[in-house]
Design a protein around this motif. Structure first.
Motif, mmCIF file in Angstrom:
data_model
loop_
_atom_site.group_PDB
_atom_site.id
_atom_site.type_symbol
_atom_site.label_atom_id
_atom_site.label_comp_id
_atom_site.label_asym_id
_atom_site.label_seq_id
_atom_site.Cartn_x
_atom_site.Cartn_y
_atom_site.Cartn_z
ATOM 1 N N ASP A 304 -2.322 -9.456 8.913
ATOM 2 C CA ASP A 304 -2.097 -8.110 8.385
ATOM 3 C C ASP A 304 -2.498 -7.102 9.446
ATOM 4 O OD1 ASP A 304 -1.237 -8.937 5.905
ATOM 5 O OD2 ASP A 304 -3.181 -8.684 4.929
ATOM 6 N N VAL A 305 -1.680 -6.079 9.650
ATOM 7 C CA VAL A 305 -2.014 -5.040 10.625
ATOM 8 C C VAL A 305 -1.529 -3.693 10.105
ATOM 9 C CG1 VAL A 305 0.086 -5.486 11.966
ATOM 10 C CG2 VAL A 305 -1.851 -4.359 13.058
ATOM 11 N N ILE A 306 -2.324 -2.654 10.334
ATOM 12 C CA ILE A 306 -2.001 -1.287 9.917
ATOM 13 C C ILE A 306 -1.706 -0.454 11.158
ATOM 14 C CG2 ILE A 306 -2.898 0.823 8.838
ATOM 15 C CD1 ILE A 306 -4.720 -0.975 7.125
ATOM 16 N N VAL A 307 -0.596 0.268 11.141
ATOM 17 C CA VAL A 307 -0.277 1.168 12.253
ATOM 18 C C VAL A 307 -0.380 2.617 11.781
ATOM 19 C CG1 VAL A 307 1.193 -0.475 13.462
ATOM 20 C CG2 VAL A 307 2.207 1.030 11.744
ATOM 21 N N GLY A 308 -0.726 3.501 12.721
ATOM 22 C CA GLY A 308 -0.767 4.920 12.416
ATOM 23 C C GLY A 308 -2.032 5.384 11.735
ATOM 24 N N TYR A 331 3.144 -14.857 12.423
ATOM 25 C CA TYR A 331 3.894 -13.734 11.858
ATOM 26 C C TYR A 331 2.917 -12.635 11.470
ATOM 27 C CZ TYR A 331 2.316 -15.574 7.338
ATOM 28 O OH TYR A 331 1.530 -16.010 6.290
ATOM 29 N N PHE A 332 3.453 -11.405 11.292
ATOM 30 C CA PHE A 332 2.638 -10.272 10.872
ATOM 31 C C PHE A 332 3.185 -9.687 9.566
ATOM 32 C CE2 PHE A 332 3.196 -9.053 15.624
ATOM 33 C CZ PHE A 332 2.471 -10.147 16.041
ATOM 34 N N HIS A 333 2.295 -9.150 8.753
ATOM 35 C CA HIS A 333 2.649 -8.199 7.708
ATOM 36 C C HIS A 333 2.206 -6.833 8.222
ATOM 37 C CE1 HIS A 333 2.577 -11.396 4.264
ATOM 38 N NE2 HIS A 333 3.637 -11.497 5.031
ATOM 39 N N VAL A 334 3.151 -5.963 8.516
ATOM 40 C CA VAL A 334 2.840 -4.678 9.138
ATOM 41 C C VAL A 334 2.885 -3.573 8.086
ATOM 42 C CG1 VAL A 334 3.386 -3.086 11.018
ATOM 43 C CG2 VAL A 334 3.950 -5.523 11.248
ATOM 44 N N PHE A 335 1.811 -2.836 7.971
ATOM 45 C CA PHE A 335 1.706 -1.742 7.003
ATOM 46 C C PHE A 335 1.600 -0.418 7.752
ATOM 47 C CE2 PHE A 335 -0.070 -5.528 5.089
ATOM 48 C CZ PHE A 335 0.507 -5.543 3.824
ATOM 49 N N THR A 336 2.388 0.548 7.314
ATOM 50 C CA THR A 336 2.280 1.896 7.852
ATOM 51 C C THR A 336 1.191 2.631 7.082
ATOM 52 O OG1 THR A 336 4.626 1.918 8.414
ATOM 53 C CG2 THR A 336 3.515 4.052 8.290
ATOM 54 N N TYR A 337 0.210 3.158 7.796
ATOM 55 C CA TYR A 337 -0.885 3.858 7.132
ATOM 56 C C TYR A 337 -0.354 4.994 6.266
ATOM 57 C CZ TYR A 337 -4.773 7.019 6.316
ATOM 58 O OH TYR A 337 -5.680 7.852 5.701
ATOM 59 N N SER A 338 -0.863 5.083 5.042
ATOM 60 C CA SER A 338 -0.562 6.222 4.170
ATOM 61 C C SER A 338 -1.864 6.736 3.584
ATOM 62 C CB SER A 338 0.426 5.830 3.062
ATOM 63 O OG SER A 338 -0.114 4.837 2.219
ATOM 64 N N GLU A 339 -1.938 8.049 3.465
ATOM 65 C CA GLU A 339 -3.161 8.687 2.999
ATOM 66 C C GLU A 339 -3.444 8.321 1.553
ATOM 67 O OE1 GLU A 339 -0.890 10.018 4.860
ATOM 68 O OE2 GLU A 339 -1.924 10.840 6.611
ATOM 69 N N ARG A 340 -4.689 8.004 1.263
ATOM 70 C CA ARG A 340 -5.131 7.670 -0.087
ATOM 71 C C ARG A 340 -6.251 8.625 -0.479
ATOM 72 N NH1 ARG A 340 -1.827 5.154 -2.945
ATOM 73 N NH2 ARG A 340 -0.722 6.718 -1.799
ATOM 74 N N ASP A 341 -6.139 9.190 -1.676
ATOM 75 C CA ASP A 341 -7.165 10.105 -2.164
ATOM 76 C C ASP A 341 -8.538 9.433 -2.185
ATOM 77 O OD1 ASP A 341 -5.277 12.045 -2.515
ATOM 78 O OD2 ASP A 341 -5.067 11.751 -4.685
ATOM 79 N N ASN A 342 -9.572 10.233 -1.940
ATOM 80 C CA ASN A 342 -10.969 9.795 -2.056
ATOM 81 C C ASN A 342 -11.354 8.687 -1.073
ATOM 82 O OD1 ASN A 342 -11.434 11.556 -4.333
ATOM 83 N ND2 ASN A 342 -10.271 10.078 -5.569
ATOM 84 N N THR A 343 -10.662 8.640 0.063
ATOM 85 C CA THR A 343 -11.044 7.680 1.106
ATOM 86 C C THR A 343 -11.592 8.431 2.319
ATOM 87 O OG1 THR A 343 -8.780 7.673 1.993
ATOM 88 C CG2 THR A 343 -9.341 5.941 0.403
ATOM 89 N N LEU A 364 6.046 -3.552 16.069
ATOM 90 C CA LEU A 364 5.294 -4.748 15.677
ATOM 91 C C LEU A 364 6.137 -5.707 14.853
ATOM 92 C CD1 LEU A 364 1.634 -3.608 14.920
ATOM 93 C CD2 LEU A 364 2.528 -4.801 16.910
ATOM 94 N N ARG A 365 7.027 -5.168 14.042
ATOM 95 C CA ARG A 365 7.898 -6.067 13.267
ATOM 96 C C ARG A 365 8.835 -6.845 14.187
ATOM 97 N NH1 ARG A 365 11.344 -3.547 10.337
ATOM 98 N NH2 ARG A 365 10.704 -1.377 10.619
ATOM 99 N N GLN A 366 9.287 -6.208 15.248
ATOM 100 C CA GLN A 366 10.131 -6.912 16.220
ATOM 101 C C GLN A 366 9.341 -8.021 16.915
ATOM 102 O OE1 GLN A 366 11.452 -3.586 18.618
ATOM 103 N NE2 GLN A 366 13.333 -3.329 17.437
ATOM 104 N N LEU A 367 8.092 -7.721 17.275
ATOM 105 C CA LEU A 367 7.242 -8.747 17.881
ATOM 106 C C LEU A 367 6.983 -9.889 16.913
ATOM 107 C CD1 LEU A 367 5.449 -9.733 20.216
ATOM 108 C CD2 LEU A 367 3.597 -8.322 19.291
ATOM 109 N N SER A 368 6.761 -9.557 15.648
ATOM 110 C CA SER A 368 6.531 -10.576 14.623
ATOM 111 C C SER A 368 7.739 -11.501 14.508
ATOM 112 C CB SER A 368 6.246 -9.911 13.271
ATOM 113 O OG SER A 368 6.153 -10.877 12.246
#
Length: 425
Positions: A304-308, A331-343, A364-368
């Protein structure tokens, strides 16, 4: 004669949610409800939500609107992480009748007895600090593979994550009860169990008879190895700092635990890992991958990896890209960072532009994709055991090798829910 009440379910998010939805469905069937397809008519619609990304929130709203258009007289129940985090926001969505928090999701049938369409949306939530109990859950779509929840909640405080607020403290089933559940699943013909949890490696915390219980994930997998009838286990996801050397060596020697790990990394930059409040650095991650490769050269390793993430510069991203490029992972599961309240992450500057986040995700998905192709090619010509699933999909069926290589072949009924020696081509 009173017509049987019908209920339909839709699940957003992780495998843990799917296991819980399946269990809630079985509980409602015991209460006399008949399960129906979500795209058809039903008296009650239950949406089990996620809130890891903005898309899950938006999808929940879209699903409620779809139900309103198709079946305006039906009751709509929202539960899951989004419901725990933002119950008032959900209650204001037109068409929602009941919002259930973390402590109440397994008591839907009881709440429905007191519910009438047209009343204001009812909220039955709770302070997440009050959630201490553990509910066993497992998914049953077909007999082939079942996701068995053995742990819930999280005591970590990663700066980007709302899960501790949505699911509460880390708590677990007991080893004895998990083993009993595994035996029940084996008796029902299940061949593979995927162990799931919010922080699976933290398994062992709980209370029994008012007393604190301390067991370990290593004890659990040792006990499960002895369960007759289950031929395969997979570990869904485990934090690198909790993936001990003894666990890796146990899986390497096991006849039942598959050579397949999914290990969250989140970033290949130690600077970003520190800001994320992760409990390891990239050097430890590399050590774990190296030991897996030493003991199981054929093992599949997912990441698992988070970008941004806030303040992730081009140099930080290059660190992540180059680190992942150098690692012998699958392989990777790539997540784009999204803002979450109260973090805490909301306080970190500078914010990465959204278009840059998406560009990094694509890279990263292409590399995966290349990593996954390379891993499959390394096994060409080998014979590995494939567990074929029962679904007939347009005359085809699929299954996975022990090390998680997907195989598709023309459907053969005698291979359903069977393990077949298969030469990879």
């Amino acid at each position: 004669m009173t017509r049987e009440k019908t209920v339909a379910f839709h699940t957003l998010g992780c495998k843990l949610n799917f296991s819980e939805t399946s269990t809630i469905g079985r509980l409602m069937e015991k209460e006399g409800f008949v399960k129906k397809d979500f795209d058809g008519p039903a008296d009650v619609y239950v949406i089990n939500t996620c809130s890891v990304t903005d898309n899950a929130d938006k999808e929940c709203r879209q699903l409620v609107r779809r139900i309103q258009r198709r079946s305006p007289e039906s009751l709509v129940v929202i539960t899951g992480c989004y419901a725990q985090l933002k119950p008032k926001e959900i209650a204001e969505i037109p068409g929602v009748d009941l919002v259930l928090g973390a402590a109440e999701k397994f008591n839907i049938a009881g709440h429905l007895r007191e519910l009438t369409k047209g009343d204001s949306a009812r909220i039955s939530s709770c302070d997440i600090e009050d959630v201490h109990t553990f509910h066993s859950s497992w998914s049953v779509n077909d007999r082939t593979r079942t996701f068995l929840k053995v742990q819930d909640g999280c005591d970590y405080n990663c700066s980007f994550c709302t899960i501790p607020m949505a699911r509460g403290i880390s708590r677990s089933d007991s080893v004895a009860n998990v083993v009993a559940n595994a035996r029940e699943l084996a008796a029902n013909g299940v061949k593979e169990i995927v162990l799931t949890g919010v922080n699976l490696g933290d398994f062992g915390k709980g209370f029994e008879g008012g007393k604190k219980r301390e067991e370990s994930f290593y004890e659990l997998i040792q006990a499960l190895e002895a369960v007759e009838g289950i031929e395969r286990y997979r570990i869904s996801s485990i934090e690198p700092n909790l993936l001990t050397d003894e666990i890796i060596r146990f899986v390497a020697a096991s006849k039942k635990f598959m050579p397949h790990f999914h290990i969250p990394l989140q970033s290949g930059s130690n600077d970003i890992l520190a800001l994320m409040r992760r409990r390891y650095r990239r050097e430890l991650y590399a050590e774990k991958v190296a030991l897996i490769r030493e003991t199981m050269p054929h093992c599949a390793i997912g990441v698992d990896v988070i970008v941004g993430f806030p303040s992730e510069s081009d140099a930080h991203f290059r660190d992540t890209f180059n680190f992942l490029h150098s690692l012998d992972v699958t392989y990777f599961h790539v997540f784009t960072y999204s803002e979450r309240d109260n973090t805490h992450a909301l306080e970190i500057q500078p914010v990465v532009p959204v278009h840059v986040r998406h560009e990094r995700n694509k890279a990263l998905r292409q590399l995966s994709f290349k990593k996954q192709q390379y891993f499959a090619e390394q096994h060409t010509g080998q014979t590995r055991k494939v567990l074929f699933e029962g679904a007939n999909k347009d005359g085809m069926m699929e299954g996975y090798t022990d090390n998680y290589i997907r195989v598709v072949t023309p459907f053969r009924a005698e291979w359903e829910n069977s393990i077949v020696d298969w030469e990879l081509r």
